[in-house]
Design an enzyme around this catalytic site. Sequence first.
Site, PDB file in Angstrom:
ATOM      1  N   ARG A  99      -0.879  15.351  10.261  1.00 57.35           N
ATOM      2  CA  ARG A  99      -1.532  14.781  11.778  1.00 57.35           C
ATOM      3  C   ARG A  99      -2.440  15.517  12.229  1.00 57.35           C
ATOM      4  O   ARG A  99      -3.440  16.456  12.095  1.00 57.35           O
ATOM      5  CB  ARG A  99      -1.891  13.647  11.896  1.00 57.35           C
ATOM      6  N   ASP A 125       9.576  -6.581  -4.807  1.00 55.33           N
ATOM      7  CA  ASP A 125       8.806  -6.817  -3.698  1.00 55.33           C
ATOM      8  C   ASP A 125       9.109  -8.691  -4.046  1.00 55.33           C
ATOM      9  O   ASP A 125       9.658  -8.470  -4.267  1.00 55.33           O
ATOM     10  CB  ASP A 125       7.134  -6.688  -3.620  1.00 55.33           C
ATOM     11  N   GLY A 153       4.122   1.598  -0.334  1.00 57.24           N
ATOM     12  CA  GLY A 153       4.582   1.136  -1.379  1.00 57.24           C
ATOM     13  C   GLY A 153       4.528   1.789  -2.966  1.00 57.24           C
ATOM     14  O   GLY A 153       4.750   2.643  -3.771  1.00 57.24           O
ATOM     15  N   HIS A 161       7.768   7.901  17.171  1.00 57.13           N
ATOM     16  CA  HIS A 161       7.068   8.069  16.101  1.00 57.13           C
ATOM     17  C   HIS A 161       5.878   6.548  17.180  1.00 57.13           C
ATOM     18  O   HIS A 161       6.184   5.251  16.258  1.00 57.13           O
ATOM     19  CB  HIS A 161       7.796   6.629  15.053  1.00 57.13           C
ATOM     20  N   VAL A 168      10.359   3.265   6.162  1.00 59.57           N
ATOM     21  CA  VAL A 168       9.152   3.298   6.943  1.00 59.57           C
ATOM     22  C   VAL A 168       8.494   2.357   7.711  1.00 59.57           C
ATOM     23  O   VAL A 168       7.998   2.759   8.109  1.00 59.57           O
ATOM     24  CB  VAL A 168       8.445   3.601   5.541  1.00 59.57           C
ATOM     25  N   ASN A 185       0.994  -1.269   0.031  1.00 60.04           N
ATOM     26  CA  ASN A 185       0.065  -0.242   0.187  1.00 60.04           C
ATOM     27  C   ASN A 185       1.138   1.320   0.018  1.00 60.04           C
ATOM     28  O   ASN A 185       0.450   2.047  -0.977  1.00 60.04           O
ATOM     29  CB  ASN A 185      -1.270   0.138   1.740  1.00 60.04           C
TER      30      ASN A 185
HETATM   31  N1  APR Z   1      11.788  -7.899   0.297  1.00 61.31           N
HETATM   32  C1  APR Z   1      10.623  -6.895   0.244  1.00 61.31           C
HETATM   33  N2  APR Z   1       8.965  -7.120   0.128  1.00 61.31           N
HETATM   34  C2  APR Z   1       9.190  -7.357   1.498  1.00 61.31           C
HETATM   35  C3  APR Z   1       8.889  -8.044   2.009  1.00 61.31           C
HETATM   36  C4  APR Z   1      10.852  -8.621   1.678  1.00 61.31           C
HETATM   37  N3  APR Z   1      11.706  -9.074   2.123  1.00 61.31           N
HETATM   38  N4  APR Z   1       8.917  -8.579   3.268  1.00 61.31           N
HETATM   39  C5  APR Z   1       7.576  -8.034   3.190  1.00 61.31           C
HETATM   40  N5  APR Z   1       6.714  -7.641   2.140  1.00 61.31           N
HETATM   41  C6  APR Z   1       6.299  -6.710   1.064  1.00 61.31           C
HETATM   42  C7  APR Z   1       4.747  -7.255   1.298  1.00 61.31           C
HETATM   43  O1  APR Z   1       4.916  -8.859   0.085  1.00 61.31           O
HETATM   44  C8  APR Z   1       4.247  -6.470   1.303  1.00 61.31           C
HETATM   45  O2  APR Z   1       3.609  -5.795  -0.689  1.00 61.31           O
HETATM   46  O3  APR Z   1       6.352  -5.599   1.649  1.00 61.31           O
HETATM   47  C9  APR Z   1       5.230  -4.588   1.384  1.00 61.31           C
HETATM   48  C10 APR Z   1       4.173  -4.149   2.778  1.00 61.31           C
HETATM   49  O4  APR Z   1       2.870  -3.619   2.548  1.00 61.31           O
HETATM   50  P1  APR Z   1       1.386  -3.561   2.743  1.00 61.31           P
HETATM   51  O5  APR Z   1       1.368  -5.048   3.421  1.00 61.31           O
HETATM   52  O6  APR Z   1       0.377  -3.104   1.830  1.00 61.31           O
HETATM   53  O7  APR Z   1       2.205  -2.715   4.366  1.00 61.31           O
HETATM   54  P2  APR Z   1       2.093  -1.385   4.344  1.00 61.31           P
HETATM   55  O8  APR Z   1       0.846  -1.063   4.378  1.00 61.31           O
HETATM   56  O9  APR Z   1       2.290  -1.170   2.541  1.00 61.31           O
HETATM   57  O10 APR Z   1       2.861  -0.807   5.298  1.00 61.31           O
HETATM   58  C11 APR Z   1       5.010  -1.403   4.629  1.00 61.31           C
HETATM   59  O11 APR Z   1       4.996   1.022   6.336  1.00 61.31           O
HETATM   60  O12 APR Z   1       4.164   2.451   7.879  1.00 61.31           O
HETATM   61  C12 APR Z   1       4.676   0.716   8.340  1.00 61.31           C
HETATM   62  O13 APR Z   1       3.290  -0.829   9.781  1.00 61.31           O
HETATM   63  C13 APR Z   1       3.387   0.133   7.666  1.00 61.31           C
HETATM   64  O14 APR Z   1       5.512  -2.298   8.476  1.00 61.31           O
HETATM   65  C14 APR Z   1       4.316  -1.330   7.579  1.00 61.31           C
HETATM   66  C15 APR Z   1       4.801  -0.674   6.709  1.00 61.31           C
END
Ligand code: APR
Length: 327
Positions: free
Chosen positions: A159, A35, A16, A183, A126, A14
């Site tokens: 915010r 990813d 990214g 944070h 992040v 989300n």
């Molecule tokens: N390498 C690359 N990507 C990865 C890995 C890895 N080892 N492990 C997980 N991912 C990817 C997932 O496949 C997923 O597409 O990270 C992405 C995370 O995306 P979301 O689940 O949509 O999470 P998002 O809302 O983007 O948040 C990401 O940021 O703010 C913080 O708390 C939040 O820790 C979380 C991060």
Amino acid sequence: MLKRAKISVIGAGNIGGECARSLAMKELGDVVLLDIPNKDKPELHMPKGKALDLACCGPIENFDANLTGTFDYKDIAGSDVVVITAGLPRKPGMSRDDLISVNTGIVKHVAQNVKEYAPNAIVIVVSNPLDAMVYVAWKVTGFPAHRVMGQAGALDVARYKTFLAWELGVSVEDIQGLLLGGHGDDMVPLPKRTSVNGIPISDLLSEDRINACVERAKGGGGEVVKLMGTSAWYAPSAGVVEMVEAIVRDKKRVIASAAYCEDEYGVAPGAKGKGYFVGVPAVLGGKGIEKIISFKMDATEQKYMNESISHVKDLVGVVQKMFPEMA
Ligand code: APR
């Protein structure tokens, strides 16, 4: 020959995906979305799909940017900036700290690859819990501290300003303010240093109303998680893009960022290489964190800051227990 900046976003979920969209829309550079493959559906290639979909916004939004989706770290070679969003987001009822064990492993793995494939990049983390994950990225890459930072303050401040603007019925553009510290729910509000175009908010709002805005900003992330069942992504991405823009355009913006501190704000006096990353006002430009702006806090502010710092240290302690080499 002049070249566009290259910005790699690790984790094409989300945050990214939204980062990639805004970076391209602002023509801040070419974007690589990386990813991992979906184990249950190996026929899919989500980052490639997102990059293709985003690329086709170009003729409508009038941007020129190459967007690449990949599973292969070789594609991040030569990145000027790497944004790490890989990791699990929160679910309702979770705090950011609950993510520490799984996300430490993920960020460690990502940082090892950033070190190998993009050794000259400026890194913006992040993933949560943010202050500890920046520390992991710094330790694992071994990059100089000015090239490693975390996005949190940009979001928390946004915010805070949003809720104040609603309360006051004025444009968000006319609110100036800061929030510092880690944070988490113990981020440090600075209402005394918040104004509407120079008019202190204490002249415009009662203490109760100011406190309500501060508390809503502190819990803003949790409020979104409760509503959506997962973490926020639009405003966190906007915060990242604000930081990337300051860097690739060498703007010297002052943005609250998780930056490496020792003596600053009493984070770890005299620590000599054993400091911590905490949200502080930082000058962001082409070299990364070019300067931390320090000012003398009053006793109440410093008390909140000390509590927040101690929480960040506890989180880093958990990381160090898992991986003693990060001490
Ligand atoms: N390498 C690359 N990507 C990865 C890995 C890895 N080892 N492990 C997980 N991912 C990817 C997932 O496949 C997923 O597409 O990270 C992405 C995370 O995306 P979301 O689940 O949509 O999470 P998002 O809302 O983007 O948040 C990401 O940021 O703010 C913080 O708390 C939040 O820790 C979380 C991060």
